[in-house]
Design an enzyme around this catalytic site. Structure first.
Site: not given
Length: 144
Positions: A54, A56
């Site tokens: 992802c 993040c």
């Protein structure tokens, strides 16, 4: 292997290398995790990064982990990583040791086999990278 799996493996290899290129040991099977955790010394500290594909993880989790392990005075004895979604059995086994709600990316800090600190995704995603670094630094300063 289908095209999707091949693509994800290629991405994961690059993302994994952001940590392994900085001396994190990649644990990719359940046996590797079990063997590592069983043989860790009772006074050793182990910093675990549960990696993810992802955004993040890419923009926050991996850079923060690398920054703190390279710059902080107090450092863990061991640095390891498992890759959620890629090394599923390894990640599940590590989560058995962590015993927190599954979260990726996330960080765990152990002393021996005892979990001392856990930083879940919700304390990574959407936060300033300096704040994440301070959370990791504080854990290292307390337990390493």
């Amino acid at each position: 292997m289908n095209a999707y799996e091949a693509y994800m493996n290629e991405l994961a290899t690059q993302m994994r290398s952001e940590l392994t290129g900085r001396d994190f040991k990649s644990l990719e099977t359940a046996d590797e995790v079990s063997n590592f955790m069983t043989n860790v010394g009772s006074d050793d500290t182990t910093f675990v990064v549960i990696n993810s594909t992802c955004g993040c993880a890419a923009g926050l989790a991996r850079p923060a982990a690398v920054t703190v392990v390279e710059q902080n005075d107090k450092k863990p004895t061991n640095k390891v990583t498992v890759f959620a979604g890629q090394d599923k059995e390894a990640t599940a086994t590590m989560r058995d040791y962590i015993q927190q709600v599954p979260s990726s990316p996330s960080y765990a800090l152990f002393k021996g086999q005892e979990l001392k600190h856990f930083i879940p995704r919700e304390h990574i995603e959407g936060r300033d990278i300096q704040d994440i670094c301070m959370d990791i630094k504080d854990a290292f300063d307390d337990y390493c």
